[in-house]
Design a protein around this motif. Structure first.
Motif, PDB file in Angstrom:
ATOM      1  N   MET A   1      16.536 -28.351   4.231  1.00 28.01           N
ATOM      2  CA  MET A   1      16.550 -26.916   5.160  1.00 28.01           C
ATOM      3  C   MET A   1      16.019 -25.710   4.291  1.00 28.01           C
ATOM      4  O   MET A   1      16.683 -25.413   3.365  1.00 28.01           O
ATOM      5  CB  MET A   1      17.971 -26.547   5.705  1.00 28.01           C
ATOM      6  CG  MET A   1      18.039 -25.644   6.666  1.00 28.01           C
ATOM      7  SD  MET A   1      19.672 -25.125   7.313  1.00 28.01           S
ATOM      8  CE  MET A   1      20.597 -24.665   5.838  1.00 28.01           C
ATOM      9  N   ARG A   2      14.893 -25.132   4.571  1.00 28.25           N
ATOM     10  CA  ARG A   2      14.234 -24.129   4.162  1.00 28.25           C
ATOM     11  C   ARG A   2      15.102 -22.904   4.488  1.00 28.25           C
ATOM     12  O   ARG A   2      15.106 -22.511   5.545  1.00 28.25           O
ATOM     13  CB  ARG A   2      12.762 -24.062   4.185  1.00 28.25           C
ATOM     14  CG  ARG A   2      12.080 -23.155   3.654  1.00 28.25           C
ATOM     15  CD  ARG A   2      10.619 -23.031   3.840  1.00 28.25           C
ATOM     16  NE  ARG A   2      10.259 -22.567   5.396  1.00 28.25           N
ATOM     17  CZ  ARG A   2      10.088 -21.395   5.635  1.00 28.25           C
ATOM     18  NH1 ARG A   2      10.158 -20.369   4.525  1.00 28.25           N
ATOM     19  NH2 ARG A   2      10.073 -21.198   6.772  1.00 28.25           N
ATOM     20  N   ARG A   3      15.219 -21.912   3.637  1.00 30.00           N
ATOM     21  CA  ARG A   3      15.885 -20.836   3.829  1.00 30.00           C
ATOM     22  C   ARG A   3      14.849 -19.698   4.580  1.00 30.00           C
ATOM     23  O   ARG A   3      13.810 -19.605   3.774  1.00 30.00           O
ATOM     24  CB  ARG A   3      16.253 -20.165   2.468  1.00 30.00           C
ATOM     25  CG  ARG A   3      17.043 -18.880   2.858  1.00 30.00           C
ATOM     26  CD  ARG A   3      18.410 -18.816   3.821  1.00 30.00           C
ATOM     27  NE  ARG A   3      19.393 -19.713   3.203  1.00 30.00           N
ATOM     28  CZ  ARG A   3      20.385 -19.602   2.184  1.00 30.00           C
ATOM     29  NH1 ARG A   3      20.426 -18.189   1.714  1.00 30.00           N
ATOM     30  NH2 ARG A   3      21.077 -20.367   1.750  1.00 30.00           N
ATOM     31  N   LEU A   4      15.102 -19.370   5.594  1.00 32.04           N
ATOM     32  CA  LEU A   4      14.003 -18.219   6.193  1.00 32.04           C
ATOM     33  C   LEU A   4      14.109 -16.899   5.442  1.00 32.04           C
ATOM     34  O   LEU A   4      15.044 -16.547   5.366  1.00 32.04           O
ATOM     35  CB  LEU A   4      14.347 -18.325   7.685  1.00 32.04           C
ATOM     36  CG  LEU A   4      14.309 -19.589   8.636  1.00 32.04           C
ATOM     37  CD1 LEU A   4      14.504 -19.219   9.993  1.00 32.04           C
ATOM     38  CD2 LEU A   4      12.930 -20.282   8.355  1.00 32.04           C
ATOM     39  N   SER A   5      12.968 -16.120   5.385  1.00 33.58           N
ATOM     40  CA  SER A   5      12.845 -14.968   5.049  1.00 33.58           C
ATOM     41  C   SER A   5      13.650 -14.003   5.953  1.00 33.58           C
ATOM     42  O   SER A   5      13.908 -14.429   7.309  1.00 33.58           O
ATOM     43  CB  SER A   5      11.545 -14.379   4.878  1.00 33.58           C
ATOM     44  OG  SER A   5      10.890 -14.296   6.161  1.00 33.58           O
ATOM     45  N   ASP A   6      13.755 -12.774   5.810  1.00 37.64           N
ATOM     46  CA  ASP A   6      14.488 -11.933   6.877  1.00 37.64           C
ATOM     47  C   ASP A   6      13.656 -11.643   8.123  1.00 37.64           C
ATOM     48  O   ASP A   6      14.157 -11.500   9.036  1.00 37.64           O
ATOM     49  CB  ASP A   6      14.939 -10.462   6.215  1.00 37.64           C
ATOM     50  CG  ASP A   6      16.106 -10.664   5.252  1.00 37.64           C
ATOM     51  OD1 ASP A   6      16.783 -11.761   5.366  1.00 37.64           O
ATOM     52  OD2 ASP A   6      16.537  -9.607   4.731  1.00 37.64           O
ATOM     53  N   ASP A   7      12.415 -11.501   8.004  1.00 34.78           N
ATOM     54  CA  ASP A   7      11.574 -11.235   8.895  1.00 34.78           C
ATOM     55  C   ASP A   7      11.159 -12.627  10.001  1.00 34.78           C
ATOM     56  O   ASP A   7      11.606 -12.623  11.089  1.00 34.78           O
ATOM     57  CB  ASP A   7      10.065 -11.115   8.354  1.00 34.78           C
ATOM     58  CG  ASP A   7       9.920  -9.651   7.835  1.00 34.78           C
ATOM     59  OD1 ASP A   7      10.641  -9.092   8.387  1.00 34.78           O
ATOM     60  OD2 ASP A   7       8.840  -9.438   7.346  1.00 34.78           O
TER      61      ASP A   7
END
Length: 258
Positions: A194-200
């Protein structure tokens, strides 16, 4: 239907993955991971468990261990109950923290054992949390690389290191080459990185569940309406609960409890 009994490993070695219930986060900060590692070390010593590799992610734990002087399920339950008590006390929550049953696979050969060690250490890299395996301090990788940490004594590394050479300096060099090699290892088939999403990216995903409500207004919604939104936000893969709380401008505890 009654659960199928786990097949006993002839070697006594198992790769274990234990997730948060409903894939929820079980570690929200470094204090949480430190506490879990401390509990793991406590029960490792108490039950004479041997830990060959470990890694604490956001919503799950990886362990490569040899069963100690009691049933593996008993030891794992002790660890889970102890950590859940700490978690519920710290975050003032109740209910199940972990999935009812951990997943495990038997590790019967030296070749597969080395593969599982690499798989565990590369979890944070493949999830996009760090760029290099040794940068993630909540795993056994640094101990294998002879980097001093407070949890170096948690693992038995010589069993694996000696497979590469009897000369320690050479063994560590060869192990690092193996440990960092690109691969398609797929241990415990149902696991997905599971890739961690950026805040945007996270903000964009969260908006899909707001149905026209502005992000800034979520914190002012009636409790029941707000909680319905937060429950859905918690299911977004790649968005941590603390990250969602920061974006929504609310207390992390409100998300944990929703």
């Amino acid at each position: 239907m009654p659960r199928t009994a786990r097949e006993k490993s002839k070697s006594g070695i198992y790769h274990i993955v234990w997730r948060g219930a409903n894939r929820q986060e079980i570690f929200h900060d470094e204090e949480d991971r430190f506490k879990y590692a401390t509990i793991l070390e406590k029960y490792k010593n108490r039950s004479q468990l041997i830990v060959y590799a470990w890694c604490l992610m956001g919503n799950h734990v990886h362990l490569l261990i040899r069963e100690g002087n009691e049933e593996l399920s008993t030891t794992m339950k002790r660890i889970a109950v102890s950590y859940a008590m700490y978690y519920n006390w710290k975050y003032k929550t109740t209910g199940h923290l972990f999935q009812d049953r951990f997943k495990s696979e038997n590790v019967e050969t030296d070749t597969y054992l080395r593969t599982v060690v690499r798989y565990i250490h590369q979890n944070p890299v493949k999830a996009g949390m760090v760029h290099k395996v040794e940068e993630w301090k909540w795993s056994s990788c640094q101990a294998y690389y002879d980097i001093q940490t407070i949890f170096n004594n948690l693992i038995e590394r010589n069993f694996v290191i000696n497979m590469f050479s009897k000369v320690e300096r050479v063994a560590i060099k060869r192990f690092k080459e193996f440990n960092e090699k690109q691969n398609n290892d797929n241990c415990l088939d149902d696991f997905e990185y599971m890739r961690r999403l950026s805040d945007d990216e996270a903000r964009s995903e969260i908006k899909k569940f707001l149905y026209g409500v502005e992000i800034a207004h979520v914190k002012s919604l009636p409790r029941l309406e707000r909680n319905e939104i937060l429950k859905k936000v918690k299911t977004i893969e790649g968005v941590s609960q603390r990250q969602a709380a920061r974006i929504l401008g609310i207390s992390a505890n409100l998300i944990f409890k929703a």
